[in-house]
Every structure is written in structure tokens, then in C-alpha cells.
Design an enzyme around this catalytic site. Structure first.
Site, PDB file in Angstrom:
ATOM      1  N   GLY A  28      19.111  40.835  16.681  1.00  8.18           N
ATOM      2  CA  GLY A  28      18.247  39.810  15.611  1.00  8.18           C
ATOM      3  C   GLY A  28      19.481  39.345  15.135  1.00  8.18           C
ATOM      4  O   GLY A  28      19.689  38.933  14.251  1.00  8.18           O
ATOM      5  N   SER A  29      20.658  39.293  16.004  1.00  4.28           N
ATOM      6  CA  SER A  29      22.608  38.413  15.185  1.00  4.28           C
ATOM      7  C   SER A  29      22.174  37.242  15.024  1.00  4.28           C
ATOM      8  O   SER A  29      22.839  37.443  14.091  1.00  4.28           O
ATOM      9  CB  SER A  29      23.504  38.952  15.845  1.00  4.28           C
ATOM     10  OG  SER A  29      23.898  38.195  17.821  1.00  4.28           O
ATOM     11  N   ILE A  66       6.323  33.664  25.895  1.00  2.00           N
ATOM     12  CA  ILE A  66       5.107  33.469  24.979  1.00  2.00           C
ATOM     13  C   ILE A  66       3.833  32.807  25.913  1.00  2.00           C
ATOM     14  O   ILE A  66       3.891  32.012  26.731  1.00  2.00           O
ATOM     15  CB  ILE A  66       6.014  32.044  23.857  1.00  2.00           C
ATOM     16  CG1 ILE A  66       7.924  32.045  24.315  1.00  2.00           C
ATOM     17  CG2 ILE A  66       5.347  31.273  23.475  1.00  2.00           C
ATOM     18  CD1 ILE A  66       7.384  32.964  22.892  1.00  2.00           C
ATOM     19  N   HIS A 101      20.360  30.207  25.401  1.00  2.00           N
ATOM     20  CA  HIS A 101      20.235  30.978  25.802  1.00  2.00           C
ATOM     21  C   HIS A 101      21.626  30.320  26.267  1.00  2.00           C
ATOM     22  O   HIS A 101      22.520  30.016  26.151  1.00  2.00           O
ATOM     23  CB  HIS A 101      19.321  29.915  27.177  1.00  2.00           C
ATOM     24  CG  HIS A 101      19.457  30.627  28.123  1.00  2.00           C
ATOM     25  ND1 HIS A 101      18.865  31.811  29.207  1.00  2.00           N
ATOM     26  CD2 HIS A 101      20.556  30.328  29.606  1.00  2.00           C
ATOM     27  CE1 HIS A 101      19.339  31.947  30.230  1.00  2.00           C
ATOM     28  NE2 HIS A 101      20.757  31.529  30.660  1.00  2.00           N
TER      29      HIS A 101
END
Ligand code: GRF
Length: 203
Positions: A16-17, A97, A113
Site C-alpha cells: 500500500g505504498s 476487476i 503499472h
């Protein structure tokens, strides 16, 4: 999008950076938006610490919590709608997704990406695999790409890219570190450019 504020939801699976950098920039006013929701498929993800710190409501939704796919997707859609989501940010989300979500939020789902698409994208191109492939192809540059999410991995419209030179002695690990650093500024910049309409998303 409503006129007042842009509501941002996150999907994230791990460290989660990127989410942390975006939340920080929202907090600082560099991104004029409200973080309304975070959905993770991993209840142990480090990203949850950032959600807690910035007081973002989060939900663990996975095939353990919701074994039935239809119900799982419906719950995600209900949450996105309940929190009035305008933009959905994929910040290291390791699951595909569902099409129903892509259809409900056309041109509103954004991913980052860690390579210069259209090269080094597609299924299996995540984490160190990407940087290994870049080194093996003897590329001279690499970087990060922010793009719209469609039903095909890494194929949506490219919104922005930033590159760096690959130096002698670089390894997949060193490239990963360097590219991640770029991601942290690039992603926030693109999000604010979308909000300020510097970057126009098709309706
Ligand atoms: C990043 O390298 C991003 O490009 C990719 O997943 C990774 C997530 O890292 N989509 P983090 O969880 O944001 O630290």
C-alpha cells in the site's frame, strides 16, 4: 462527477505504498478529493494501516468472506455506490476487476503499472516479474505507466508515463525500488490532473 468534491475509492492487496502516498497528498491538499472507501482482498495487508491512519473506511472482501462470486461482486458494487464513488484507484490490487465493476465505472478506474506499457504488461506481469523481464530484454529505460482499466490486463488508455534510465548493475530489485519511487509522485499527479480536468476522461 459531482461539482463539489471527488470521492475516491481504493482497491489494494498489499504493502500500500501508493495508497499511502495518495492519501498523504489528499491530506496535504495536493489532491483535492475525499478518500471514501478502501476494499482489500487481504485482511492482513499493510495498506490497512494507512487506511486506519487516514480514517478511511475499509472492507475485507475476498472469496473467503464471500465465496459466491455474484454476491461478492454485488457487495463491492453496493459499497462503491453507497460511498458515492467517482474514481476508483487500483493501488496494488492483485485480483482481476470483475467486468460488472468495469461496466459500472467506465473510464473511472485507474491503475499504475511498474513498466512502460504497452511493453511488459499483461497477465503474470506483476511484482518482480516485470522488472526481471525488463532486465532480460536488455532495455535501456523503464518506468511507470498510469492507465485506465478495461477488461483486458494493462490494455486501457495510457494517461501518463515517466521513465528512468537503467544503469549498469541494476537488478530487478533495484529497478523495483527506483520505479516505485516514481510511482509515488506520478500516480498522485495524474489523479489531481484528472480532478482538475487537465486530463479528460471519456464519459
Ligand atoms: C506497484 O508496483 C504498482 O505498480 C503495482 O503494484 C505495486 C503496488 O505496490 N500495480 P504498493 O502496494 O502500492 O506498495
Amino acid at each position: 462527477m459531482r461539482q463539489d468534491t471527488t470521492n475516491i475509492a481504493f482497491f489494494a492487496s498489499g504493502r500500500g505504498s501508493n495508497a499511502e502516498a495518495i492519501l498523504e497528498n489528499i491530506h496535504l491538499g495536493n489532491i483535492v478529493a475525499k478518500p471514501v472507501l478502501l476494499i482489500t482482498n487481504n485482511s492482513k495487508a499493510e495498506v490497512l494501516k494507512h487506511a486506519e491512519f487516514f480514517k478511511v473506511p475499509w472492507y475485507h472482501i475476498s472469496n473467503q468472506t464471500h465465496p459466491n462470486e455474484e454476491k461478492r461482486v454485488r457487495f463491492m458494487l453496493e459499497l462503491l455506490s453507497f460511498y458515492d464513488t467517482d474514481l476508483l484507484i487500483l493501488a496494488g490490487y492483485m485480483k482481476k476487476i470483475p467486468n460488472e465493476i468495469i461496466e459500472a465505472y467506465p473510464n473511472k478506474i485507474i491503475n499504475i503499472h511498474p513498466a512502460l506499457l504497452p511493453k511488459f504488461g499483461g497477465k503474470g506481469m506483476y511484482g518482480l516479474n516485470v522488472h526481471k523481464a525488463v532486465i532480460d530484454s536488455e532495455e535501456k529505460i523503464t518506468g511507470a505507466t498510469v492507465h485506465i482499466v478495461t477488461d483486458e490486463y494493462d490494455q486501457g488508455r495510457i494517461l501518463a508515463q515517466q521513465s528512468i534510465e537503467i544503469e549498469e548493475g541494476d537488478t530487478p530489485e533495484s529497478l523495483q525500488k527506483k520505479v516505485l519511487k516514481i510511482e509515488h509522485t506520478l500516480f498522485s499527479k495524474v489523479i489531481q490532473d484528472i480532478i482538475s480536468k487537465k486530463i479528460e476522461l471519456e464519459k
